[in-house]
Design an enzyme around this catalytic site. Structure first.
Site, PDB file in Angstrom:
ATOM      1  N   LYS A 129       0.680  -1.092  -0.485  1.00  0.00           N
ATOM      2  CA  LYS A 129      -0.280   0.162   0.116  1.00  0.00           C
ATOM      3  C   LYS A 129       0.827   1.215  -0.092  1.00  0.00           C
ATOM      4  O   LYS A 129       2.284   1.373   0.222  1.00  0.00           O
ATOM      5  CB  LYS A 129      -1.025  -0.319   1.197  1.00  0.00           C
ATOM      6  CG  LYS A 129      -0.881  -0.166   2.548  1.00  0.00           C
ATOM      7  CD  LYS A 129       1.248   0.745   3.371  1.00  0.00           C
ATOM      8  CE  LYS A 129       0.479   1.970   3.510  1.00  0.00           C
ATOM      9  NZ  LYS A 129       1.895   2.953   3.467  1.00  0.00           N
ATOM     10  N   TYR A 213      -4.786   3.832   6.273  1.00  0.00           N
ATOM     11  CA  TYR A 213      -4.807   3.065   7.150  1.00  0.00           C
ATOM     12  C   TYR A 213      -6.344   4.466   7.642  1.00  0.00           C
ATOM     13  O   TYR A 213      -7.010   3.262   8.520  1.00  0.00           O
ATOM     14  CB  TYR A 213      -3.510   3.268   8.598  1.00  0.00           C
ATOM     15  CG  TYR A 213      -2.257   2.239   7.897  1.00  0.00           C
ATOM     16  CD1 TYR A 213      -2.517   0.890   7.739  1.00  0.00           C
ATOM     17  CD2 TYR A 213      -1.256   2.975   7.847  1.00  0.00           C
ATOM     18  CE1 TYR A 213      -1.730   0.298   7.762  1.00  0.00           C
ATOM     19  CE2 TYR A 213      -0.210   2.706   6.920  1.00  0.00           C
ATOM     20  CZ  TYR A 213      -0.621   0.905   7.071  1.00  0.00           C
ATOM     21  OH  TYR A 213       0.809  -0.015   6.485  1.00  0.00           O
TER      22      TYR A 213
HETATM   23  P1  NAD Z   1      12.432   1.608   1.604  1.00  0.00           P
HETATM   24  O1  NAD Z   1      13.205   3.044   1.973  1.00  0.00           O
HETATM   25  O2  NAD Z   1      12.606   1.300   4.118  1.00  0.00           O
HETATM   26  O3  NAD Z   1      12.647   0.841   1.049  1.00  0.00           O
HETATM   27  C1  NAD Z   1      12.891   0.582  -0.627  1.00  0.00           C
HETATM   28  C2  NAD Z   1      12.961   0.147  -1.339  1.00  0.00           C
HETATM   29  O4  NAD Z   1      13.265   1.045  -2.237  1.00  0.00           O
HETATM   30  C3  NAD Z   1      15.154   0.611  -0.546  1.00  0.00           C
HETATM   31  O5  NAD Z   1      15.737  -0.687  -1.122  1.00  0.00           O
HETATM   32  C4  NAD Z   1      15.248   1.036  -1.815  1.00  0.00           C
HETATM   33  O6  NAD Z   1      16.719   0.829  -2.007  1.00  0.00           O
HETATM   34  C5  NAD Z   1      13.889   0.452  -2.255  1.00  0.00           C
HETATM   35  N1  NAD Z   1      14.324   1.254  -4.260  1.00  0.00           N
HETATM   36  C6  NAD Z   1      14.158   1.291  -5.476  1.00  0.00           C
HETATM   37  N2  NAD Z   1      14.400   1.473  -6.442  1.00  0.00           N
HETATM   38  C7  NAD Z   1      14.448   3.414  -5.854  1.00  0.00           C
HETATM   39  C8  NAD Z   1      14.424   4.784  -6.407  1.00  0.00           C
HETATM   40  N3  NAD Z   1      13.753   5.113  -7.268  1.00  0.00           N
HETATM   41  N4  NAD Z   1      14.323   5.119  -4.839  1.00  0.00           N
HETATM   42  C9  NAD Z   1      14.197   4.996  -3.716  1.00  0.00           C
HETATM   43  N5  NAD Z   1      13.915   3.351  -3.152  1.00  0.00           N
HETATM   44  C10 NAD Z   1      14.056   3.085  -4.272  1.00  0.00           C
HETATM   45  O7  NAD Z   1      10.548   2.037   2.130  1.00  0.00           O
HETATM   46  P2  NAD Z   1       9.590   0.832   3.169  1.00  0.00           P
HETATM   47  O8  NAD Z   1       9.323   1.493   4.537  1.00  0.00           O
HETATM   48  O9  NAD Z   1      10.429  -0.541   3.628  1.00  0.00           O
HETATM   49  O10 NAD Z   1       8.087   0.799   2.191  1.00  0.00           O
HETATM   50  C11 NAD Z   1       8.473   0.075   0.857  1.00  0.00           C
HETATM   51  C12 NAD Z   1       6.925   0.246   0.510  1.00  0.00           C
HETATM   52  O11 NAD Z   1       6.798  -0.367   1.400  1.00  0.00           O
HETATM   53  C13 NAD Z   1       6.125   1.207   0.848  1.00  0.00           C
HETATM   54  O12 NAD Z   1       5.057   1.434  -0.744  1.00  0.00           O
HETATM   55  C14 NAD Z   1       5.244   1.795   1.809  1.00  0.00           C
HETATM   56  O13 NAD Z   1       4.786   1.700   1.582  1.00  0.00           O
HETATM   57  C15 NAD Z   1       5.153   0.166   1.612  1.00  0.00           C
HETATM   58  N6  NAD Z   1       4.796  -0.068   3.555  1.00  0.00           N
HETATM   59  C16 NAD Z   1       3.961  -0.590   4.144  1.00  0.00           C
HETATM   60  C17 NAD Z   1       4.337  -1.250   4.995  1.00  0.00           C
HETATM   61  C18 NAD Z   1       3.251  -1.896   5.706  1.00  0.00           C
HETATM   62  O14 NAD Z   1       2.833  -1.922   7.476  1.00  0.00           O
HETATM   63  N7  NAD Z   1       2.321  -2.644   4.951  1.00  0.00           N
HETATM   64  C19 NAD Z   1       5.496  -0.678   6.005  1.00  0.00           C
HETATM   65  C20 NAD Z   1       6.233  -0.012   5.856  1.00  0.00           C
HETATM   66  C21 NAD Z   1       6.230   0.223   3.902  1.00  0.00           C
END
Ligand code: NAD
Length: 364
Positions: A129, A213
C-alpha cells in the site's frame, strides 16, 4: 486517562473466529508458494523475517539494485545466487519456476511498473500500500494481472490482524448498535531526507503513507464505500520536510447508510487509534493498526470491557499465507487490487476537496 478500574477484561473471545477468517482451507499436497521480494528496504526486511511463521509461503527469490543486499539477505534466508535479480534483469524471473508471487515493496511510484512487469512475466502479484500513486495506475495494474490470468493482492495487513478482524465482525453485526460515527486517526513524525517526502516517488504526503490506514479502516469497519468527502489540509511549507508533500490532512466521509467518519492523517504528530460508535456503545482499538500491541475496549450497557485475544499467527504471516492459499485453491484474495483502487479513488477526492475547498461527491 482510562478508568481501568471500571473495566472488565474478557480474554480469548473471538480469537478463533478472527483467525479462521484469515483463510482456513488447507493447501493441497503441502506445496508452499514461492515469493520473490522486490525492493530490499526496511519493510521488506521485516517481511522476509516472517516467512518462518508461514505454513503455505516461502521466500525463493530477491530483487534489488544493491548487490551487497542481495548477497547479505540471500545468505541469511538461503536464497541462492541463481535466484537473486537486479532491476535490469528482473524480467527473466519468468523463467524461474520457484517463483509464484512477486511481492512489490518499492517506493509507491514504482508499484505500477513492477506489478505490470511481474504480471507479464506470468507471476501473481502482492503489492504494498498505497497500491499506486493514481487510480489510473491502479486500473492499469488490475488489467495487466487480468490479461495475464494472475492474481493481485494489496498488502493491507490489518485485515489479517485478529483485533481488527474482531472489530470488523462486532461493528458489522451491530454489537454496539448500528454504527453512527467512526473516528480514525493515524500519523507519525516523519524523519527528513527520505523518498516519502519526495512527491515524485511517494505520490503525496501523510495521506498516501499513513492516513491511508485511517481511510482503509473506516471502509473495512463499515463495509461501505464513501459517497461524499470533505477535507482540510494544513502544511507548513517552511518546514523543509514538506516542500513537495502535505503534512496534515483531516477528512470527513459520508456513507450511504448515514454513517459519518472523521479521520486524521499526519506527518508531524503520532496517532494510531480508531473508535466505532453505534447507538448502544463503542468499540475502540489503540494502537489500531500497529505491527503489534493492539488493545481493544468495548463499551456497551454502561460497562467497558477489554477484549484480549491469543492469536496463533501474526498479521504478516497471515497475509503471506492467505495469498498463497488463494493461489493453491484458486480463490479471490480478501484484499484484491480493487481494494487498493477504491482507496486511491477516495484519496484523489480528499486531495481535490482540500485543494478546491468544497465537498466532493463520489459516484459508484
Ligand atoms: P524503504 O525506503 O525502507 O525501502 C525502499 C526500497 O526501495 C529500498 O531498498 C530502496 O533501495 C529501493 N528502491 C528502488 N528504487 C528506488 C528509487 N528509485 N528510489 C528510492 N528507493 C528505491 O521504504 P519502506 O518503508 O520499506 O517502504 C516500501 C513500500 O512498503 C512503500 O510502498 C510503503 O508504503 C510500504 N510499507 C508498508 C508497510 C505496511 O505496514 N504495510 C510498512 C512500511 C512500508
Amino acid at each position: 486517562m482510562r478508568d481501568t478500574s471500571r473495566r472488565t477484561v474478557i480474554t480469548g473471545l473471538g480469537a478463533g473466529l478472527a483467525m479462521a477468517a484469515g483463510g482456513a482451507c488447507a493447501a493441497p499436497g503441502g506445496r508452499r508458494i514461492g515469493y520473490a521480494i522486490v525492493g530490499l528496504g526496511r519493510y521488506a526486511e521485516l517481511i522476509m523475517s516472517k516467512f518462518a511463521e508461514c505454513d503455505h509461503a516461502r521466500l525463493t527469490a530477491l530483487v534489488s539494485g544493491t548487490p551487497e543486499k542481495l548477497a547479505r539477505f540471500g545468505e541469511t534466508y538461503g536464497v541462492p545466487a541463481s535466484h537473486r535479480y537486479s532491476y535490469a534483469d528482473f524480467d527473466t524471473i519468468r523463467d524461474n519456476p520457484d517463483v509464484d508471487v512477486v511481492y512489490v515493496i518499492l517506493p509507491n511510484a514504482l508499484h505500477a511498473e513492477y506489478t505490470v512487469r511481474a504480471a507479464r512475466a506470468g507471476k501473481h502479484v502482492m503489492c504494498e500500500k498505497p497500491m499506486a500513486v493514481s487510480s489510473s495506475d491502479c486500473r492499469t495494474m488490475i488489467e495487466a494481472c487480468q490479461a495475464a490470468g494472475r492474481k493481485l493482492m494489496i498488502g493491507y495487513r490489518s485485515r489479517f490482524e485478529p483485533y481488527n478482524r474482531l472489530a470488523i465482525d462486532l461493528a458489522r453485526k451491530g454489537f454496539v448498535g448500528p454504527t453512527r460515527i467512526v473516528t480514525s486517526d493515524h500519523g507519525f513524525n516523519a524523519q527528513p531526507n527520505q523518498w516519502r517526502l519526495d512527491r515524485a516517488l511517494s505520490g503525496g504526503g501523510s495521506l498516501m503513507d499513513i492516513g491511508i490506514y485511517s481511510l482503509n479502516a473506516v471502509r473495512y469497519l463499515t463495509g461501505e464505500q464513501p459517497v461524499e468527502v470533505s477535507a482540510v489540509e494544513s502544511t507548513d511549507r517552511n518546514d523543509p520536510r514538506f516542500r513537495t508533500v502535505e503534512d496534515r490532512i483531516t477528512f470527513l466521509l459520508r456513507f450511504p447508510s448515514g454513517i459519518e467518519a472523521t479521520c486524521v492523517s499526519s506527518y508531524s504528530s503520532g496517532h494510531n487509534i480508531y473508535r466505532v460508535t453505534g447507538t448502544k456503545g463503542w468499540i475502540e482499538l489503540e494502537p489500531a493498526t500497529a505491527y503489534e500491541g493492539q488493545r481493544m475496549f468495548v463499551h456497551r450497557d454502561g460497562r467497558t470491557e477489554e477484549r484480549r485475544l491469543t492469536p496463533s499467527k501474526g498479521q504478516h504471516a497471515g497475509q503471506l499465507d492467505h495469498f498463497a492459499e488463494c493461489i493453491l485453491n484458486d480463490t479471490r484474495p480478501l484484499v484484491p487490487g480493487e481494494e487498493g483502487l477504491a482507496d486511491l479513488r477516495v484519496i484523489e477526492a480528499i486531495y481535490r476537496s482540500a485543494r478546491e475547498g468544497r465537498r466532493i461527491t463520489l459516484t459508484a
